[in-house]
Design a protein around this motif. Structure first.
Motif, PDB file in Angstrom:
ATOM      1  N   ILE A  82       0.844  -1.193   0.000  1.00  0.00           N
ATOM      2  CA  ILE A  82       0.000   0.000   0.000  1.00  0.00           C
ATOM      3  C   ILE A  82       0.880   1.243   0.000  1.00  0.00           C
ATOM      4  CG2 ILE A  82      -1.943  -1.148   1.127  1.00  0.00           C
ATOM      5  CD1 ILE A  82      -1.086   0.204   3.761  1.00  0.00           C
ATOM      6  N   GLU A  83       0.273   2.362  -0.390  1.00  0.00           N
ATOM      7  CA  GLU A  83       0.984   3.639  -0.433  1.00  0.00           C
ATOM      8  C   GLU A  83       0.183   4.679   0.342  1.00  0.00           C
ATOM      9  OE1 GLU A  83       2.948   5.993  -4.040  1.00  0.00           O
ATOM     10  OE2 GLU A  83       0.758   6.073  -4.106  1.00  0.00           O
ATOM     11  N   ASN A  84       0.863   5.424   1.199  1.00  0.00           N
ATOM     12  CA  ASN A  84       0.237   6.537   1.892  1.00  0.00           C
ATOM     13  C   ASN A  84      -0.081   7.602   0.842  1.00  0.00           C
ATOM     14  OD1 ASN A  84       0.125   9.208   3.245  1.00  0.00           O
ATOM     15  ND2 ASN A  84       0.501   7.979   5.083  1.00  0.00           N
ATOM     16  N   ILE A  85      -1.336   8.032   0.776  1.00  0.00           N
ATOM     17  CA  ILE A  85      -1.727   8.969  -0.287  1.00  0.00           C
ATOM     18  C   ILE A  85      -1.173  10.372  -0.066  1.00  0.00           C
ATOM     19  CG2 ILE A  85      -3.783   7.664  -0.949  1.00  0.00           C
ATOM     20  CD1 ILE A  85      -5.468   9.681   0.595  1.00  0.00           C
ATOM     21  N   PHE A  86      -0.683  10.659   1.143  1.00  0.00           N
ATOM     22  CA  PHE A  86      -0.132  11.984   1.417  1.00  0.00           C
ATOM     23  C   PHE A  86       1.371  12.036   1.197  1.00  0.00           C
ATOM     24  CE2 PHE A  86      -3.949  11.766   4.180  1.00  0.00           C
ATOM     25  CZ  PHE A  86      -4.700  12.693   3.498  1.00  0.00           C
ATOM     26  N   ASP A  87       2.118  11.131   1.828  1.00  0.00           N
ATOM     27  CA  ASP A  87       3.584  11.203   1.727  1.00  0.00           C
ATOM     28  C   ASP A  87       4.185  10.180   0.763  1.00  0.00           C
ATOM     29  OD1 ASP A  87       3.622   8.774   3.108  1.00  0.00           O
ATOM     30  OD2 ASP A  87       4.337   9.643   4.982  1.00  0.00           O
ATOM     31  N   LYS A  88       3.324   9.366   0.138  1.00  0.00           N
ATOM     32  CA  LYS A  88       3.723   8.376  -0.871  1.00  0.00           C
ATOM     33  C   LYS A  88       4.600   7.247  -0.307  1.00  0.00           C
ATOM     34  CE  LYS A  88       1.630  10.783  -3.981  1.00  0.00           C
ATOM     35  NZ  LYS A  88       0.237  10.500  -4.170  1.00  0.00           N
ATOM     36  N   LYS A  89       4.673   7.113   1.013  1.00  0.00           N
ATOM     37  CA  LYS A  89       5.444   6.043   1.633  1.00  0.00           C
ATOM     38  C   LYS A  89       4.797   4.695   1.310  1.00  0.00           C
ATOM     39  CE  LYS A  89       7.075   4.265   6.029  1.00  0.00           C
ATOM     40  NZ  LYS A  89       6.949   4.314   7.487  1.00  0.00           N
ATOM     41  N   ILE A  90       5.618   3.739   0.895  1.00  0.00           N
ATOM     42  CA  ILE A  90       5.162   2.400   0.544  1.00  0.00           C
ATOM     43  C   ILE A  90       5.308   1.491   1.771  1.00  0.00           C
ATOM     44  CG2 ILE A  90       5.627   0.379  -0.914  1.00  0.00           C
ATOM     45  CD1 ILE A  90       4.499   2.695  -2.523  1.00  0.00           C
ATOM     46  N   ILE A  91       4.281   0.692   2.036  1.00  0.00           N
ATOM     47  CA  ILE A  91       4.295  -0.236   3.166  1.00  0.00           C
ATOM     48  C   ILE A  91       3.844  -1.604   2.675  1.00  0.00           C
ATOM     49  CG2 ILE A  91       3.349  -0.771   5.443  1.00  0.00           C
ATOM     50  CD1 ILE A  91       2.642   2.217   5.693  1.00  0.00           C
ATOM     51  N   GLU A  92       4.612  -2.638   3.022  1.00  0.00           N
ATOM     52  CA  GLU A  92       4.173  -4.001   2.726  1.00  0.00           C
ATOM     53  C   GLU A  92       3.401  -4.516   3.935  1.00  0.00           C
ATOM     54  OE1 GLU A  92       5.589  -8.327   1.026  1.00  0.00           O
ATOM     55  OE2 GLU A  92       7.115  -6.788   1.352  1.00  0.00           O
ATOM     56  N   ILE A  93       2.183  -4.955   3.682  1.00  0.00           N
ATOM     57  CA  ILE A  93       1.277  -5.415   4.730  1.00  0.00           C
ATOM     58  C   ILE A  93       1.150  -6.933   4.697  1.00  0.00           C
ATOM     59  CG2 ILE A  93      -1.137  -5.402   5.533  1.00  0.00           C
ATOM     60  CD1 ILE A  93       0.256  -2.712   5.940  1.00  0.00           C
ATOM     61  N   ARG A  94       1.248  -7.530   5.850  1.00  0.00           N
ATOM     62  CA  ARG A  94       0.897  -8.950   6.060  1.00  0.00           C
ATOM     63  C   ARG A  94      -0.345  -8.908   6.931  1.00  0.00           C
ATOM     64  NH1 ARG A  94      -0.594 -13.461   7.415  1.00  0.00           N
ATOM     65  NH2 ARG A  94       0.657 -15.348   7.541  1.00  0.00           N
ATOM     66  N   PHE A  95      -1.463  -9.438   6.432  1.00  0.00           N
ATOM     67  CA  PHE A  95      -2.710  -9.399   7.177  1.00  0.00           C
ATOM     68  C   PHE A  95      -2.525 -10.096   8.524  1.00  0.00           C
ATOM     69  CE2 PHE A  95      -6.259  -8.605   3.943  1.00  0.00           C
ATOM     70  CZ  PHE A  95      -5.430  -7.933   3.080  1.00  0.00           C
ATOM     71  N   LEU A  96      -2.859  -9.418   9.585  1.00  0.00           N
ATOM     72  CA  LEU A  96      -2.717  -9.957  10.925  1.00  0.00           C
ATOM     73  C   LEU A  96      -3.813 -10.982  11.206  1.00  0.00           C
ATOM     74  CD1 LEU A  96      -1.285  -9.886  13.670  1.00  0.00           C
ATOM     75  CD2 LEU A  96      -2.733  -7.936  14.291  1.00  0.00           C
ATOM     76  N   GLY A  97      -3.396 -12.141  11.706  1.00  0.00           N
ATOM     77  CA  GLY A  97      -4.357 -13.138  12.167  1.00  0.00           C
ATOM     78  C   GLY A  97      -4.880 -14.101  11.134  1.00  0.00           C
ATOM     79  N   ILE A  98      -4.427 -13.965   9.877  1.00  0.00           N
ATOM     80  CA  ILE A  98      -4.923 -14.886   8.849  1.00  0.00           C
ATOM     81  C   ILE A  98      -3.772 -15.441   8.024  1.00  0.00           C
ATOM     82  CG2 ILE A  98      -7.088 -13.598   8.775  1.00  0.00           C
ATOM     83  CD1 ILE A  98      -6.329 -12.733   5.900  1.00  0.00           C
ATOM     84  N   ASP A  99      -4.064 -16.531   7.324  1.00  0.00           N
ATOM     85  CA  ASP A  99      -3.078 -17.168   6.453  1.00  0.00           C
ATOM     86  C   ASP A  99      -3.793 -17.711   5.230  1.00  0.00           C
ATOM     87  OD1 ASP A  99      -0.510 -18.137   5.751  1.00  0.00           O
ATOM     88  OD2 ASP A  99      -1.025 -20.117   6.525  1.00  0.00           O
ATOM     89  N   ALA A 100      -3.239 -17.449   4.074  1.00  0.00           N
ATOM     90  CA  ALA A 100      -3.766 -17.976   2.815  1.00  0.00           C
ATOM     91  C   ALA A 100      -2.710 -18.890   2.208  1.00  0.00           C
ATOM     92  CB  ALA A 100      -4.099 -16.829   1.861  1.00  0.00           C
ATOM     93  N   PRO A 101      -3.102 -19.804   1.343  1.00  0.00           N
ATOM     94  CA  PRO A 101      -2.122 -20.694   0.709  1.00  0.00           C
ATOM     95  C   PRO A 101      -1.078 -19.926  -0.096  1.00  0.00           C
ATOM     96  CG  PRO A 101      -4.364 -21.485   0.351  1.00  0.00           C
ATOM     97  CD  PRO A 101      -4.476 -20.108   0.934  1.00  0.00           C
ATOM     98  N   GLU A 102       0.099 -20.502  -0.178  1.00  0.00           N
ATOM     99  CA  GLU A 102       1.218 -19.887  -0.892  1.00  0.00           C
ATOM    100  C   GLU A 102       1.009 -19.953  -2.403  1.00  0.00           C
ATOM    101  OE1 GLU A 102       3.540 -18.285   0.859  1.00  0.00           O
ATOM    102  OE2 GLU A 102       2.446 -18.937   2.640  1.00  0.00           O
ATOM    103  N   LEU A 103       1.736 -19.093  -3.122  1.00  0.00           N
ATOM    104  CA  LEU A 103       1.644 -19.029  -4.582  1.00  0.00           C
ATOM    105  C   LEU A 103       2.827 -19.666  -5.288  1.00  0.00           C
ATOM    106  CD1 LEU A 103       0.360 -15.369  -4.973  1.00  0.00           C
ATOM    107  CD2 LEU A 103      -0.931 -17.474  -5.364  1.00  0.00           C
ATOM    108  N   LYS A 104       3.870 -19.975  -4.531  1.00  0.00           N
ATOM    109  CA  LYS A 104       5.074 -20.538  -5.164  1.00  0.00           C
ATOM    110  C   LYS A 104       5.743 -21.507  -4.192  1.00  0.00           C
ATOM    111  CE  LYS A 104       8.045 -16.661  -3.872  1.00  0.00           C
ATOM    112  NZ  LYS A 104       7.345 -15.647  -3.223  1.00  0.00           N
ATOM    113  N   LEU A 105       6.665 -22.278  -4.729  1.00  0.00           N
ATOM    114  CA  LEU A 105       7.407 -23.226  -3.905  1.00  0.00           C
ATOM    115  C   LEU A 105       8.255 -22.462  -2.891  1.00  0.00           C
ATOM    116  CD1 LEU A 105       8.596 -25.775  -6.613  1.00  0.00           C
ATOM    117  CD2 LEU A 105       6.681 -26.014  -5.017  1.00  0.00           C
ATOM    118  N   CYS A 106       8.103 -22.806  -1.631  1.00  0.00           N
ATOM    119  CA  CYS A 106       8.866 -22.177  -0.555  1.00  0.00           C
ATOM    120  C   CYS A 106       8.757 -23.061   0.688  1.00  0.00           C
ATOM    121  CB  CYS A 106       8.350 -20.761  -0.257  1.00  0.00           C
ATOM    122  SG  CYS A 106       6.639 -20.713   0.306  1.00  0.00           S
TER     123      CYS A 106
END
Length: 161
Positions: A26-50
């Motif tokens: 996500i990007e802050n619409i005011f200062d344009k700072k980029i943040i990578e978010i990991r949803f707290l409390g949930i887990d979804a299946p992976e998309l690649k081998l890891c």
């Protein structure tokens, strides 16, 4: 929806990229700072081998390739709910701000107040995740059980994912 943790100014961010079924950039619409978010409390299946995919494979007894297909379905669902440019707000829990990869652990809210974390679980596209403490874990466990019992989302493909 429980808004007790929703302590950020509403809609100060926009979605830049949906990473997977439990992550956004996500990007802050005011200062344009980029943040990578990991949803707290949930887990979804992976998309690649890891490493996590192989752990999920052992725990669910489902083939890695099948889990990746479920991961794509979860990603598609989140892309539909919050495509790029969607305005969102976030809330964090005081003692749970970053994961081991430096991603911000957060509840993500749409403009209408819908908590995406809760929606993903309630609709069967993510499961509760207890690796990081989450005040909503009990609620997410109940929502996940309901989704499983009703064969919603990914549970329509496998009850054991």
């Amino acid at each position: 929806m429980n808004t007790i943790y929703h302590n950020e100014i509403k809609n100060t961010y926009k979605v830049v990229q949906v990473v997977d079924g439990d992550g956004l950039i996500i990007e802050n619409i005011f200062d344009k700072k980029i943040i990578e978010i990991r949803f707290l409390g949930i887990d979804a299946p992976e998309l690649k081998l890891c490493k996590k995919l192989f752990q999920d494979e052992r725990e669910t007894h489902l083939a890695a390739q099948f889990l990746i297909e479920l991961g794509r379905k979860s990603l598609d669902y989140l892309l539909e709910a919050a495509p790029p440019k969607t305005k969102v707000s976030i809330a964090v829990e005081e003692k749970n701000i970053l994961d081991i990869y430096g991603r911000t652990l957060a509840y993500v809210f749409l403009e209408d107040g819908t908590c995406l974390n809760e929606k993903m679980v309630a609709d069967g596209y993510a499961k509760p995740f207890n690796r990081f403490y989450c005040k909503e874990l009990t609620k997410y466990q109940s929502l996940s059980l309901n989704a499983r019992n009703e064969s919603k989302g990914l549970f329509s493909y496998s009850l054991s994912w």
